[in-house]
Scaffold this motif. Structure first.
Motif, PDB file in Angstrom:
ATOM      1  N   ASN A 127       5.175  11.055   1.485  1.00 55.39           N
ATOM      2  CA  ASN A 127       5.242   9.750   1.917  1.00 55.39           C
ATOM      3  C   ASN A 127       6.512   8.996   2.111  1.00 55.39           C
ATOM      4  O   ASN A 127       7.408   9.422   1.475  1.00 55.39           O
ATOM      5  N   LYS A 129       8.089   5.139   2.625  1.00 53.26           N
ATOM      6  CA  LYS A 129       7.499   3.680   2.871  1.00 53.26           C
ATOM      7  C   LYS A 129       8.812   2.733   3.104  1.00 53.26           C
ATOM      8  O   LYS A 129      10.000   3.102   2.676  1.00 53.26           O
ATOM      9  N   ASN A 185       1.100   3.584  -6.319  1.00 47.73           N
ATOM     10  CA  ASN A 185       0.486   2.508  -5.552  1.00 47.73           C
ATOM     11  C   ASN A 185       1.574   1.953  -4.809  1.00 47.73           C
ATOM     12  O   ASN A 185       2.139   1.052  -4.904  1.00 47.73           O
ATOM     13  N   PRO A 186       1.970   2.751  -3.568  1.00 51.74           N
ATOM     14  CA  PRO A 186       3.153   2.560  -2.796  1.00 51.74           C
ATOM     15  C   PRO A 186       2.944   1.246  -2.075  1.00 51.74           C
ATOM     16  O   PRO A 186       3.785   0.474  -1.594  1.00 51.74           O
ATOM     17  N   GLU A 187       1.704   0.601  -1.768  1.00 53.24           N
ATOM     18  CA  GLU A 187       1.489  -0.685  -1.193  1.00 53.24           C
ATOM     19  C   GLU A 187       1.853  -1.839  -1.945  1.00 53.24           C
ATOM     20  O   GLU A 187       2.020  -2.881  -1.314  1.00 53.24           O
ATOM     21  N   CYS A 188       1.899  -1.561  -3.406  1.00 45.93           N
ATOM     22  CA  CYS A 188       1.994  -2.737  -4.194  1.00 45.93           C
ATOM     23  C   CYS A 188       2.890  -2.499  -5.064  1.00 45.93           C
ATOM     24  O   CYS A 188       2.661  -2.269  -6.509  1.00 45.93           O
TER      25      CYS A 188
END
Length: 669
Positions: A127, A129, A185-188
């Motif tokens: 991924n 980010k 938890n890449p979104e947070c």
């Protein structure tokens, strides 16, 4: 004066390696068009991160390992991008990259941020980010904390923005299928604001410290210390007497190399760097460009000494107005700070013994040239006594050159006494312990007995050599033990405290403020804090340095005691004899193989008594002024000190006996 040893060459260690590797797998065509190979960053382990572009329209990022001398491909962008900042976490599972984005002519109507900061999973490649998409430059830097664990599923990343703020991101990782390491938890991602409202920032990778300069009512230097337990805290603040607005744009130090920055950022209004030493010293060095007055000024703030020294040097020729070429480099070498201005001068400043100019070495003209570096290159000073020539892509470690320093002592044409004295101290303090070098210096002393009116070279040899064995033990020992025979003079000769063309002004400096946790930390911060506080004590105590001449009254009493049959006198003499036995036991273990001169024998009672008295008085002196060291440490230090003194005397005598072929009976006369 300086000895440069190449440790990395971008062309030889990277480019040629890529050619060889790709030729073996039959895809040399792509790499035959390798262009734009650039160094991006140097991590704590010495690994060099770099990027290059190929003819197929890709941009790749790799790492050179100085230990294995191998290159490793980290990531490939499927198009050509401008990498302005890059950092790799310690476990080599995450790559942080800042891209400088340039809008094409046909895309100008579409809003595009100038900087795009990405966090990429590379173990395996997975991924990506987006961390930032902003209109200011952002430098990225992973923390590399000390840890005994081989694999840590947590990484911490600093984002240092040109807008004057630093954020720390905490990235939790998870292992999948036994080998895949991905963000949990890449979104947070948790993030903290570390610092803000500053115009200059410096990262020290080896110590994991961040220095930054703020300007509100006055200029304040602050330091954030990062710890292995993911905590960080501002531990230190210091008010600086610098120009009200020394930086019109953000200055990054030791945060990688941005080859795509705007042209208006290239000119430096002031060069500034903080240099620390593991023995507890801190120097803040800064300088502004030389202008039409043909004079350059640089300041060294000796935080551990509570003072600052400002040097002004008259330059030969007419410099171009405010040229960035006339900003000196500040290079740390041990506890020396070398100030180097290409084509003009090299000033090796002793940051521990700053009282007199004769303990710092100033060179100009041919003596100050560093021929390895290109005259038109952009040379940067790096931590750990290193230099980087950005134009050639070469890195060098910097050291003092003992051959050059010996030539300064031996040179036939007249050299200033101050220059020779400084060279002698550089040789003995920085180079030692080196038995071969000591013998060369003794040989020089034999050939030049008493030619100097300003200093005694025999005393300088002994005192500087003695100082070398103790200076790493405690910074405050500088103030209580002898360093140079010059201090014994009632009036220091002008020849030792003046350098032609150089003026120096010394001012007391504001006392640093140690914050919160610094007061409970051990190691560097404890030593620095204690040194700054101890300076008040030394300023109030007259003559805190130990002087052997102070022992003359006690020596007279001891001679009387030697003839006495009093019981109390016998107890005292036994105590003195015990001191002597400890020292001579140490001396015997250091003996030269060839015993030419018979010294320190059993039957010489007065000599043995004097040795024991020296131990006693030196121990008493240190216990009075530096009780913090503890009695056990002081006992060991004192015995080593006196033993080294006797060994130096023996070594000098034996060298003289061998040099002039004197017989063993000469001493009996």
């Amino acid at each position: 004066m300086l000895q440069l040893s190449a440790t990395f060459d971008l062309q030889q260690d990277v480019v040629s390696s890529i050619f060889k590797k790709e030729a073996t797998v039959g895809i040399i065509k792509e790499y035959s068009g390798i262009v734009d190979t650039r160094i991006l960053n140097i991590e704590r382990d010495g690994g060099v991160l770099y990027s290059w572009k190929g003819v197929t329209g890709t941009t790749r990022i790799g790492k050179y390992d100085p230990n294995t001398r191998q290159n490793k491909l980290l990531y490939t962008f499927d198009k050509q991008v401008c990498v302005s900042s890059c950092s790799l976490n310690k476990e080599e599972t995450l790559l942080a990259v800042s891209l400088a984005q340039r809008t094409r002519t046909e895309e100008r109507l579409r809003p595009v941020s100038k900087c795009l900061t990405l966090l990429i999973e590379i173990h395996p490649i997975n991924n990506t980010k987006v961390l930032k998409a902003v209109d200011c430059r952002v430098r990225v830097q992973f923390l590399h904390p000390d840890t005994e664990r081989d694999s840590v599923l947590e990484s911490h990343l600093l984002l240092v923005a040109e807008d004057g703020y630093v954020e720390q991101l905490h990235v939790m990782l998870v292992r999948q299928e036994g080998y895949r390491v991905v963000m949990l938890n890449p979104e947070c991602l948790a993030r903290d604001r570390v610092a803000e409202e500053f115009s200059w920032v410096q990262w020290d990778s080896q110590t994991q410290r961040l220095f930054y300069l703020t300007h509100r009512e006055k200029a304040v230097l602050k330091c954030v210390q990062f710890c292995h337990d993911r905590n960080c805290e501002t531990l230190f603040e210091l008010v600086l007497e610098v120009p009200s607005n020394p930086f019109s744009c953000m200055r990054f130090v030791n945060l990688g190399f941005d080859h795509h920055q705007e042209t208006q950022h290239e000119r430096e209004e002031m060069r500034m760097v903080v240099i620390t030493n593991n023995t507890g010293s801190m120097c803040v060095c800064y300088s502004q460009p030389a202008c039409v007055n043909q004079e350059i000024t640089y300041t060294i703030v000796l935080v551990h000494r509570g003072c600052s020294k400002t040097f002004s040097v008259a330059l030969d020729g007419t410099p171009s107005p405010c040229s960035t070429d006339l900003l000196p480099l500040f290079i740390p070498i041990g506890y020396y700070v070398v100030v180097y201005l290409s084509g003009h001068f090299l000033h090796c400043i002793n940051t521990r013994q700053q009282e007199l100019l004769c303990h710092s070495l100033f060179l100009s003209g041919v003596d100050a040239e560093l021929g390895v570096l290109g005259s038109d290159g952009v040379v940067l000073s790096l931590p750990e006594s290193s230099l980087l020539d950005l134009n050639t892509g070469r890195m060098y470690t910097v050291d003092l050159n003992p051959s050059f320093l010996m030539d300064l002592l031996h040179c036939s044409h007249r050299r200033p006494d101050a220059q020779r004295l400084a060279a002698l101290h550089c040789l003995l303090l920085y180079m030692g312990p080196n038995a071969a070098l000591e013998l060369k210096i003794i040989d020089w002393i034999c050939d030049n007995v008493m030619p100097f009116d300003t200093f005694d070279q025999i005393q300088e040899f002994i005192l500087a050599s003695l100082y070398r064995i103790i200076y790493k033990k405690c910074l405050s020992l500088d103030e209580v033990l002898p360093y140079s025979s010059v201090f014994e003079k009632k009036k220091v000769p002008e020849a030792l405290d003046q350098v032609p063309g150089v003026t120096c002004t010394t001012e007391l400096h504001a006392e640093p403020e140690f914050k919160g946790k610094a007061r409970s930390l051990q190691g560097y911060w404890e030593e620095l804090q204690w040194s700054t506080e101890k300076m008040k004590y030394f300023e109030a105590v007259p003559n805190p340095r130990y002087r052997a001449s102070q022992n003359l009254p006690d020596w007279t009493k001891l001679l009387t005691t030697l003839k006495s049959k009093n019981k109390k006198a016998s107890n005292y003499l036994r105590h003195i004899e015990e001191n002597t036995k400890q020292v001579l036991l140490m001396v015997d273990s250091w003996n030269l193989d060839q015993k030419v001169v018979l010294l320190f024998q059993e039957e010489d009672s007065q000599q043995r008594a004097l040795i024991g008295l020296m131990v006693d008085k030196l121990r008493e002196h240190l216990n009075r002024h530096l009780p913090r060291l503890g009695k056990k440490k002081i006992d060991v230090l004192v015995v080593n000190y006196v033993a080294k003194l006797l060994e130096l005397i023996r070594r000098m005598l034996e060298s003289v006996w061998l040099k002039y072929k004197l017989g063993p009976l000469v001493l009996c006369l």
